[in-house]
Structure formats: structure tokens, C-alpha cells
Motif scaffolding. Structure first.
Motif, PDB file in Angstrom:
ATOM      1  N   VAL B  81       0.742  -1.249  -0.104  1.00  0.00           N
ATOM      2  CA  VAL B  81      -0.068   0.011   0.123  1.00  0.00           C
ATOM      3  C   VAL B  81       0.737   1.235  -0.028  1.00  0.00           C
ATOM      4  N   TRP B  82       1.976   1.157   0.715  1.00  0.00           N
ATOM      5  CA  TRP B  82       2.865   2.513   0.867  1.00  0.00           C
ATOM      6  C   TRP B  82       3.315   2.631  -0.543  1.00  0.00           C
ATOM      7  N   MET B  83       3.861   1.788  -1.114  1.00  0.00           N
ATOM      8  CA  MET B  83       4.303   2.007  -2.606  1.00  0.00           C
ATOM      9  C   MET B  83       3.300   2.357  -3.568  1.00  0.00           C
ATOM     10  N   GLN B  84       2.146   1.829  -3.372  1.00  0.00           N
ATOM     11  CA  GLN B  84       1.075   2.041  -4.242  1.00  0.00           C
ATOM     12  C   GLN B  84       0.500   3.637  -4.244  1.00  0.00           C
ATOM     13  N   GLY B  85       0.954   4.149  -2.851  1.00  0.00           N
ATOM     14  CA  GLY B  85       0.641   5.451  -2.602  1.00  0.00           C
ATOM     15  C   GLY B  85       1.337   6.455  -3.825  1.00  0.00           C
ATOM     16  N   PHE B  86       2.308   5.940  -4.463  1.00  0.00           N
ATOM     17  CA  PHE B  86       3.013   6.683  -5.400  1.00  0.00           C
ATOM     18  C   PHE B  86       2.376   6.656  -6.615  1.00  0.00           C
ATOM     19  N   GLY B  87       1.411   5.650  -6.625  1.00  0.00           N
ATOM     20  CA  GLY B  87       0.381   5.643  -7.497  1.00  0.00           C
ATOM     21  C   GLY B  87       0.285   6.070  -9.180  1.00  0.00           C
ATOM     22  N   GLN B  88       1.710   6.250  -9.486  1.00  0.00           N
ATOM     23  CA  GLN B  88       1.953   6.664 -10.911  1.00  0.00           C
ATOM     24  C   GLN B  88       2.013   5.436 -11.892  1.00  0.00           C
ATOM     25  N   PHE B  89       1.855   4.274 -11.406  1.00  0.00           N
ATOM     26  CA  PHE B  89       1.650   3.020 -12.165  1.00  0.00           C
ATOM     27  C   PHE B  89       0.492   2.471 -11.866  1.00  0.00           C
ATOM     28  N   GLU B  90      -0.161   1.644 -12.707  1.00  0.00           N
ATOM     29  CA  GLU B  90      -1.301   1.019 -12.578  1.00  0.00           C
ATOM     30  C   GLU B  90      -1.175  -0.188 -11.949  1.00  0.00           C
ATOM     31  N   PRO B  91      -2.168  -0.652 -11.187  1.00  0.00           N
ATOM     32  CA  PRO B  91      -2.298  -1.761 -10.506  1.00  0.00           C
ATOM     33  C   PRO B  91      -1.531  -2.942 -11.393  1.00  0.00           C
ATOM     34  N   VAL B  92      -0.600  -3.959 -10.826  1.00  0.00           N
ATOM     35  CA  VAL B  92      -0.177  -4.719 -11.679  1.00  0.00           C
ATOM     36  C   VAL B  92      -1.169  -5.671 -12.060  1.00  0.00           C
ATOM     37  N   ASN B  93      -0.950  -6.247 -13.409  1.00  0.00           N
ATOM     38  CA  ASN B  93      -1.568  -7.315 -14.155  1.00  0.00           C
ATOM     39  C   ASN B  93      -0.725  -8.448 -14.261  1.00  0.00           C
ATOM     40  N   LEU B  94      -1.225  -9.529 -14.493  1.00  0.00           N
ATOM     41  CA  LEU B  94      -0.462 -10.809 -14.718  1.00  0.00           C
ATOM     42  C   LEU B  94       0.372 -10.845 -15.627  1.00  0.00           C
TER      43      LEU B  94
END
Lengths: 115, 115
Positions: B81-94
Motif C-alpha cells: 500500500v505504501w508503494m502504491q501511494g506513489f500511484g503513478q503506475f497502474e495496478p499490476v496485471n498478470l
DNA sequence: GCCATCGTCAACCAGACGGTTGAATATGGA
DNA sequence: TCCATATTCAACCGTCTGGTTGACGATGGC
């Protein structure tokens, strides 16, 4: 041999460096300005920035006599992907993020990755 | 003061510990079995497991004379979650994940988080 | 040209880290 | 009861880390 993942996670393990990253989330900054809110020497901050640069988490560009630091969020991607490989939790949504920020307040200040 | 995030990222910074986590992704394991593929002493592995436990990334339960190690993926959630706070990349897909695994092969072995 | 500012380098220090070895503490099986 | 197995503890070692200080190289303003 020290892998990219080693360097990324080691860089993220220090609260000063994480705080620097969150500062750079808002805008690019000069080294002196990065150092301003910290109670440590400029040389120490310079070392932290070197570690972040070697890990690829930021880039530094010298314009004139001031060196600008810029966030490079793609480096976080590899680490994020590694963790998501564990996949047993769903992709993070904003609600969870907000709640996490709330939890964080009790734990220590200066950690929050959002304004 | 050492925060939870400090401990999580520091624990992840060591390739031996990351490899242990990927091993535990497949199944719970006894300490001796965790140590088997490594070229270091059992005591060293025991220390690594202690660090992972203190970081909350695994739990250990003693049943009989053997201590079972179990992955606790929720601890990774906070870091993710901390890293995704940087949010400038979309959620990882497979797809991205598979590609990342490919890239990883050139970098070092034993890092892959998937079977 | 001179001086202040920006940033790094070099040497040093205390403490943490990853590893070793050998002894110690359970626990289970015969 | 005795022994083997499973795991940790304690002491030690070399190396890395985060911090300091002081000197040093650039660069820009006056």
C-alpha cells in the motif's frame, strides 16, 4: 552480487529515505531543499540521495550549480510486482489506502506517502 | 523508533529472506527444511526466520519438537500500500508479472516469487 | 576578481548485520 | 532411560551503515 531488488528494498528500509521520496512526490527539489526539514547534516542527506539514485528510485540532474532530484516511480514497480507475486491480497483500492494512512498516524510521523 | 515499515522493507532487502518467503508461498515448512537448500548454517537460517517473524512476514508455531513456519502475507500489504501511494503506475496485471519474471532471470537466481 | 552558495569527498566513529562455531535446551522414539 | 533430532543461545568476527566533521571543487552574483 547485489540485485536491483536488494537495492530497492534496502533503500526503502530507511525512514529518512522514504520521507525524501514522499517529498519528491510533490515536486522536484534541489539537494539543499531536500535537506532542509531534516536534523542531519547536508552530507548525510547527500549520501541518502546517492543510495536512492543507485537504487534507481530517483534521478539527479545538475542545472547550473544546483542539482535537481526527481522521483523515478518505475523503480518501485519492480518491487511492487515482486510483492504482488504473493497475490493473496487483492489490488489496493483507495479506501484501503486512506484507512492505512489513518493507522499509520499512531505509528510514527513523516511516513505518509500522500499530501 | 523502528516502525513496522522499517522492519518490513529491511527484511525484504535480503535475498536469502526473500527466497525463504517464496518457499513458504508453496507450503508451511519446518525450520530444518527451510534451511536445507541454503549453504549457510542452521543457526543463520534461524536468525533470518527470527527477523521475518519480528517483521510479521511469517509466523512460527511449535508443534512437538518441530517449529512450523507460515507465510503471513498481510504484512506485505502495508508495504504494498505504501508503494502504491506513489500511484503513478497502474495496478499490476498478470502479463506484466510474467514479463517481470523473464527480466529477473538475467539478474540472479532464486528470486522468483512464483513456482 | 572575489565571495558566498551548492554539493561532494575523505576520514573517522559507533552500532547493526550476516555469518560462524560450540554449547545448551527441548522433545520424540527405542 | 538413553540417544538422536530440532532448534536456539552466546560469543565472536569482518563488513556495511548512518552519522559526524572539515576540506575541497564548481558555479553564479556583484
Amino acid at each position: 552480487m547485489e540485485t536491483a531488488l536488494d537495492m530497492t528494498f534496502a533503500a526503502l528500509a530507511d525512514p529518512t529515505r522514504r520521507r525524501i521520496l514522499t517529498m519528491l512526490l510533490e515536486d522536484d527539489m534541489a539537494v539543499t531543499d531536500v535537506a532542509e526539514p531534516f536534523d542531519i547534516s547536508l552530507a548525510a542527506v547527500s549520501k541518502h540521495l546517492g543510495i536512492l539514485t543507485r537504487a534507481g528510485l530517483i534521478s539527479q540532474e545538475k542545472r547550473g550549480r544546483v542539482k535537481w532530484c526527481k522521483l523515478e516511480p518505475d523503480a518501485l514497480k519492480a518491487a511492487s510486482v515482486w510483492m504482488q507475486g504473493f497475490g493473496q491480497f487483492e489490488p489496493v483500492n483507495l479506501d484501503a489506502f486512506e484507512q492505512f494512512l489513518g493507522d499509520l498516524l499512531g505509528e510514527g510521523r513523516g511516513e505518509d506517502p500522500s499530501p
